[in-house]
Design a protein around this motif. Structure first.
Motif, mmCIF file in Angstrom:
data_model
loop_
_atom_site.group_PDB
_atom_site.id
_atom_site.type_symbol
_atom_site.label_atom_id
_atom_site.label_comp_id
_atom_site.label_asym_id
_atom_site.label_seq_id
_atom_site.Cartn_x
_atom_site.Cartn_y
_atom_site.Cartn_z
ATOM 1 N N UNK A 103 0.842 -1.197 0.000
ATOM 2 C CA UNK A 103 0.000 0.000 0.000
ATOM 3 C C UNK A 103 0.872 1.239 0.000
ATOM 4 N N UNK A 104 0.385 2.289 -0.660
ATOM 5 C CA UNK A 104 1.123 3.552 -0.702
ATOM 6 C C UNK A 104 0.173 4.666 -1.110
ATOM 7 N N UNK A 105 0.492 5.874 -0.691
ATOM 8 C CA UNK A 105 -0.258 7.061 -1.099
ATOM 9 C C UNK A 105 0.560 7.782 -2.162
ATOM 10 N N UNK A 106 0.147 7.681 -3.412
ATOM 11 C CA UNK A 106 0.884 8.287 -4.523
ATOM 12 C C UNK A 106 0.188 9.541 -5.046
ATOM 13 N N UNK A 107 -0.690 10.136 -4.230
ATOM 14 C CA UNK A 107 -1.342 11.378 -4.634
ATOM 15 C C UNK A 107 -0.302 12.496 -4.744
ATOM 16 N N UNK A 108 -0.501 13.437 -5.678
ATOM 17 C CA UNK A 108 0.442 14.557 -5.776
ATOM 18 C C UNK A 108 0.429 15.442 -4.532
ATOM 19 N N UNK A 109 -0.678 15.450 -3.813
ATOM 20 C CA UNK A 109 -0.785 16.208 -2.564
ATOM 21 C C UNK A 109 -0.969 15.237 -1.402
ATOM 22 N N UNK A 110 -0.064 14.276 -1.293
ATOM 23 C CA UNK A 110 -0.227 13.177 -0.348
ATOM 24 C C UNK A 110 -0.297 13.642 1.098
ATOM 25 N N UNK A 111 0.335 14.752 1.445
ATOM 26 C CA UNK A 111 0.231 15.260 2.812
ATOM 27 C C UNK A 111 -1.171 15.774 3.114
ATOM 28 N N UNK A 155 -4.966 8.943 1.090
ATOM 29 C CA UNK A 155 -5.571 7.999 0.154
ATOM 30 C C UNK A 155 -4.586 6.885 -0.182
ATOM 31 N N UNK A 156 -4.649 5.791 0.566
ATOM 32 C CA UNK A 156 -3.834 4.626 0.229
ATOM 33 C C UNK A 156 -4.428 3.908 -0.973
ATOM 34 N N UNK A 157 -3.554 3.497 -1.905
ATOM 35 C CA UNK A 157 -3.916 2.593 -2.989
ATOM 36 C C UNK A 157 -3.009 1.379 -2.924
ATOM 37 N N UNK A 158 -3.337 0.359 -3.716
ATOM 38 C CA UNK A 158 -2.574 -0.881 -3.703
ATOM 39 C C UNK A 158 -1.763 -1.027 -4.988
ATOM 40 N N UNK A 159 -0.556 -1.590 -4.839
ATOM 41 C CA UNK A 159 0.392 -1.737 -5.932
ATOM 42 C C UNK A 159 1.063 -3.104 -5.823
ATOM 43 N N UNK A 207 3.438 -1.849 -10.478
ATOM 44 C CA UNK A 207 2.177 -1.824 -11.212
ATOM 45 C C UNK A 207 1.060 -1.446 -10.244
ATOM 46 N N UNK A 208 0.251 -0.498 -10.671
ATOM 47 C CA UNK A 208 -0.836 -0.006 -9.825
ATOM 48 C C UNK A 208 -2.054 -0.919 -9.970
ATOM 49 N N UNK A 209 -2.631 -1.313 -8.829
ATOM 50 C CA UNK A 209 -3.824 -2.153 -8.840
ATOM 51 C C UNK A 209 -5.099 -1.359 -8.637
ATOM 52 N N UNK A 210 -5.052 -0.321 -7.826
ATOM 53 C CA UNK A 210 -6.248 0.488 -7.563
ATOM 54 C C UNK A 210 -5.936 1.954 -7.793
ATOM 55 N N UNK A 211 -6.923 2.662 -8.276
ATOM 56 C CA UNK A 211 -6.839 4.112 -8.435
ATOM 57 C C UNK A 211 -8.203 4.665 -8.048
ATOM 58 N N UNK A 212 -8.451 4.710 -6.764
ATOM 59 C CA UNK A 212 -9.758 5.107 -6.254
ATOM 60 C C UNK A 212 -9.632 6.379 -5.435
#
Length: 728
Positions: free
Chosen positions: A275-283, A287-291, A301-306
Motif C-alpha cells: 500500500x502507498x499514497x501516490x497522490x500529488x498532494x499526499x500530505x 488515500x492509500x492505494x494498492x500496488x 504496477x498499480x492495482x487500484x486508483x480510487x
C-alpha cells in the motif's frame, strides 16, 4: 481473606502521617491512603494530613464505600498486569508464537515474544531479555521472523521455534510520520530463503527540517499522535527492502518521496503487494492505494486508483486474488474515519473489485485467508464487542467463529484449520485461546492468575435508552461498584470514549475496575457516532459535533440514575480522553450537574485546533467542508467549549501530554486560563514524554490516583443535606 488493614497502617507509619485506628472506621483506610498519597501534587500546595483524614472520615459517614472484605484492584496493580498482544500459529499447527505486553516498568509498556510448543504447552522466550514482537512464521514452520534487538541495533531477527539459531539480519529504522492503518512490515518468500521488510531512509527535505533553524515546507510537519517524544516529523520515508537469509545481504527495492508499507509476498514468489499514497498532494489528501512490485525488475504496477482507501492486502493461497479492507467514500481522514471499513476482494491484476464485507453493516478489521482459500476471517465491531467472523468468498452469510462478550484482538489459522486468537473478556485482560476442529476453545494462558485470583472483578451491565430526538436506541455500559449493600449509595463517573468513531463495551477495563474497587460506578456511553451500531449511527454525528451526541451522554446519565436507585445523583463526575475530553469540556459549559470533571487531551476550541493538529482532514470529514468555507468557521466556534466558558463552574482537573500532536496541548492551555478567568477551580497536569493520551505506566497510575483524589475531594466538599440537582 488476607488482612489488608495491616499493610495500609504500616504504609501510614512509613509516610509519617499520623493516624489512630481507634478513631475512624477501618473501611476508610484504603480511601485515606489513596487521598493522602497524592494530595501534595493534586491540590498544588501542601494540605495538612489531618484535613485529609477528616475528608476520609466524612466520606465514610456519607456512605462513600460500603462494608466489604473483598480484595479489589488498585492503581498500582497495573505494574503486575499482563496481556497477550499478537498470536501466530505455525502453518503446521505445532507451535504458537505470542507476545506479552508488560507493564512492570515506570516507562512505556514493552513486549516479550514467546513460542509455545502445543504438544508440551511449554513456552520459550525469543529475543533474550530484550523487548521483541511482530512474529511471522516461514511457510515450512522451521523459522520465525520477528522484531528484536541485538546490542544497540533494532531490527529483523529470525530463530527456530525453540530459540536455536537466533540471528540478527537487518536494521529496521522507522518513522514518526503519521501513517495510520499500516499492515504487515515483514513478509517471507514462499521458499523461506528471503524476507522482505519495511525500513526508512531520509526523505526530501529531511536535513533542512532537522537543521538550525528548522526549515518547514511539508504540510504534514508534525509526528504521529502517539509518538510523544518529539514535536516534528522526521521526514523519513518507508521503503521495501529484501534480505537474503544465507548471505544476510540487504538490498533496497523501492525509492522515492513516498511511503510503501503493508506488504505480502505472492505464492509464486514473483511479486510483492503493498500500500502507498501516490497522490500529488499526499500530505493534504489521505488515500492509500494498492500496488505490486515485480521482483524480476523492480517495476511497480498499480492495482487500484480510487478516491477512497485500501488497507492490509493479502494474496489468496492460489495467488489468483487479493483480499483487503477498504472504504467507499471520497474523503477518509488520516486520524479517524467516519466510514466503517469493510472487507474487499479483487483479482490479482486489480480487476473485479467486490465489497464482500458489505453483508455486515459494521466496522471490520483486516482479513485473513482460510488455508483452503474459500473463505476469509475478519473481526467486526458489534454493540460494544469485537467478534470474529468467517465469510465465504463465493457469497453467503457470515459465520460467527468467536462471539464471546469482549474483544477479539489478534488471530491466526494453521493449515489444518486450527484457530488461535487473543480475547479480552469482562473478567481479564487479553489471553490467548486455541480452537481445533469442533472442540470447544481452550485458554492456553492465564497470565494474571496471581494478580486476579483473589480480586473481585466488578460486573458490567448493558442497558439501552431512546435518544433525545427519538431517532436512535443508544446503548450504555455500567460498571457496578464493588461492595454494594442494600442501603449504600455510590458516586457515578461518566467516562466518554474517544473517536468520536469508537466504542466501549463489556471487555475488561483496568481503570473502570479500579474505580469500581473504590466504590464508584462507571458509565460508558456509545453515543451517536460510535462504531458497532451500523453506518447510519456512525454518520449521525456528521456536522453536529458537541450537539446531539452530547445529549446522548446526558440522557444516559438520566436513565442510569432513574434505573439504578443506588446511584447518588449528587455525586456525579465526568471524564474522557480525546473526543471524550472534548465532550467533557463541552458538557461542563452546558450543565452544572457534575461535581467534578477530568478532561484528558480534549479539544476546547475547534477553530484553533483545526490549524494546529497534525492532520487536516478531520474537520472537513466531520462537517463536509473546510473551516474557511461558507459559515463553518462560525459554526465551529459556536460548538467550541471555549466560547461558552462563562457557564463552566465544575471543578476541572485537566490532563494533557506535553508532546500531543493530535490535540496539541495549547487546547488545554486555553481551557485552563479560561476557567481561571471565570473563577472556576481548576488544576492543569502536563505529562512529559507523552503524546495523545498517556502511555507510561507511572503516568497512567498517577492519573488514576489523582483522579480518585479529585473526585473524592469534590464529592465530599459539595455533598448537600438534601437533593438539589434535579436535572437527571
Amino acid at each position: 481473606m488476607t488482612n489488608r488493614g495491616a499493610p495500609l497502617l504500616a504504609s501510614f507509619a512509613r509516610s509519617g502521617i499520623p493516624y489512630s485506628d481507634s478513631k475512624f472506621d477501618p473501611r476508610c483506610q484504603r480511601i485515606y491512603h489513596v487521598v493522602s498519597a497524592s494530595h501534595l501534587q493534586i491540590w498544588g500546595s501542601p494540605v495538612h494530613p489531618n484535613y485529609l483524614r477528616y475528608i476520609s472520615i466524612c466520606l465514610c459517614i456519607f456512605g462513600f464505600i460500603s462494608l466489604s472484605q473483598a480484595e479489589v484492584l488498585t492503581s498500582s496493580d497495573l505494574y503486575k498486569l499482563r496481556n497477550v498482544g499478537s498470536v501466530a500459529l505455525s502453518p503446521d499447527g505445532h507451535y504458537i508464537a505470542y507476545t506479552i505486553t508488560m507493564h512492570d516498568v515506570h516507562g512505556r509498556p514493552y513486549g516479550q515474544l514467546w513460542v509455545m510448543d502445543l504438544n508440551t504447552q511449554k513456552s520459550t522466550r525469543l529475543g533474550g531479555d530484550n523487548p521483541a514482537g511482530g512474529p511471522l512464521w516461514s511457510a515450512d514452520s522451521k523459522w520465525i521472523a520477528f522484531h528484536g534487538q541485538d546490542g544497540d541495533k533494532h531490527g529483523l531477527l529470525i530463530a527456530h521455534p525453540d530459540g536455536r539459531g537466533s540471528t540478527f539480519l537487518a536494521e529496521m529504522k522507522g518513522t514518526n510520520s503519521p501513517l495510520p492503518g499500516t499492515g504487515k512490515d515483514i513478509a517471507w518468500s514462499p521458499d523461506a530463503k528471503q524476507i522482505a521488510f519495511i525500513a526508512s531512509t531520509p526523505g526530501e527535505g529531511a536535513a533542512e527540517a532537522a537543521g538550525d533553524p528548522m526549515v518547514i515546507t511539508r504540510y504534514l510537519y508534525k509526528p504521529d499522535y502517539s509518538e510523544g517524544m518529539t514535536r516534528f516529523n522526521d521526514n523519513q520515508r518507508l521503503h521495501i527492502f529484501m534480505v537474503d537469509i544465507a548471505s544476510r545481504q540487504v538490498r533496497q527495492l523501492t525509492q522515492g518521496n513516498y511511503d510503501e508499507h503493508s506488504i505480502d509476498w505472492s505464492p509464486d514468489g514473483k511479486q510483492l503487494v503493498f500500500a502507498s499514497n501516490r497522490e500529488p498532494n499526499q500530505d493534504e489528501f489521505f488515500n492509500y492505494d494498492l500496488f505490486t512490485l515485480q521482483l524480476s525488475d523492480n517495476s511497480i504496477h498499480r492495482l487500484t486508483a480510487t478516491e477512497y482507501c485500501e488497507y492490509d492486502p493479502l494474496w489468496s493461497p492460489d495467488g489468483k486474488f487479493i483480499a483487503y479492507r477498504g472504504t467507499r467514500r471520497g474523503l477518509t481522514d488520516r486520524e479517524t474515519t467516519m466510514e466503517d471499513t469493510h472487507v474487499w476482494l479483487m483479482r490479482a491484476d486489480g480487476s473485479n473489485r467486490q465489497e464482500i464485507g458489505r453483508a455486515v453493516d459494521n466496522r471490520q478489521g483486516a482479513p485473513l485467508w482460510a488455508p483452503d482459500g474459500r473463505s476469509l476471517y475478519f473481526t467486526v465491531q458489534e454493540r460494544g464487542s469485537n467478534y470474529l467472523l468467517r465469510l465465504p468468498v463465493a457469497g453467503g452469510q457470515p459465520e460467527y467463529i468467536v462471539k464471546d462478550p469482549g474483544f477479539v484482538g489478534s488471530f491466526s489459522v494453521a493449515s489444518n484449520g486450527a484457530l488461535a486468537y487473543s480475547l479480552t473478556t469482562p473478567g481479564d485482560a487479553s489471553q490467548f485461546y486455541l480452537k481445533a476442529g469442533s472442540a470447544a476453545p481452550r485458554r492456553l494462558t492465564d497470565l494474571n492468575h496471581d494478580l486476579l485470583a483473589s480480586k473481585t472483578i466488578a460486573e458490567v451491565e448493558a442497558f439501552t435508552f431512546v435518544s433525545n430526538d427519538n431517532k436512535f436506541e443508544v446503548e450504555a455500559f455500567l460498571t457496578k461498584p464493588i461492595g454494594m449493600s442494600d442501603t449504600s449509595k455510590h458516586p457515578l463517573i461518566v467516562s466518554i470514549h474517544g473517536g468520536p468513531h469508537g466504542e466501549n463495551g463489556p471487555a475488561f477495563n483496568f481503570r473502570n475496575q479500579v474505580y469500581a474497587g473504590h466504590g464508584y460506578a462507571v458509565l460508558n456511553v456509545n453515543y451517536r457516532g460510535s462504531t458497532g451500531y451500523g453506518q447510519k449511527f456512525a454518520d449521525a454525528v456528521f456536522g453536529d459535533q458537541d450537539g446531539n451526541e452530547g445529549q446522548d451522554v446526558l440522557f444516559a446519565v438520566s436513565a442510569a440514575v432513574r434505573r439504578y436507585l443506588w446511584v447518588d445523583r449528587e455525586r456525579l463526575g465526568i471524564e474522557g480522553v480525546s473526543y471524550g475530553g472534548q465532550l467533557t469540556d463541552w458538557l461542563i459549559t452546558q450543565t452544572n450537574e457534575f461535581k467534578a470533571a477530568i478532561p484528558t487531551a480534549g479539544i476546547a476550541n475547534l477553530v484553533s485546533y483545526n490549524y494546529m493538529t497534525y492532520y487536516n482532514q478531520y474537520e472537513e470529514m466531520e462537517f463536509g467542508q473546510f473551516l474557511h468555507q461558507g459559515n463553518l468557521m462560525d459554526v465551529a466556534w459556536e460548538r467550541s467549549a471555549l466560547k461558552h466558558i462563562a457557564a463552566a463552574h465544575t471543578p476541572t482537573l485537566i490532563m494533557h501530554g506535553e508532546n500531543d500532536n493530535d490535540v496539541p496541548i495549547a487546547e488545554a492551555e486555553q481551557f485552563f486560563i479560561a476557567l481561571k478567568d471565570v473563577g472556576t477551580e481548576t488544576v492543569f497536569l502536563r505529562y512529559p514524554r507523552e503524546g495523545h493520551g498517556l502511555s507510561e505506566t507511572k503516568h497512567q497510575i498517577d492519573s488514576m490516583d489523582r483522579s480518585i483524589a479529585w473526585y473524592d475531594q469534590h464529592f465530599a466538599a459539595q455533598r448537600p443535606t438534601g437533593v438539589t440537582n434535579v436535572q437527571p
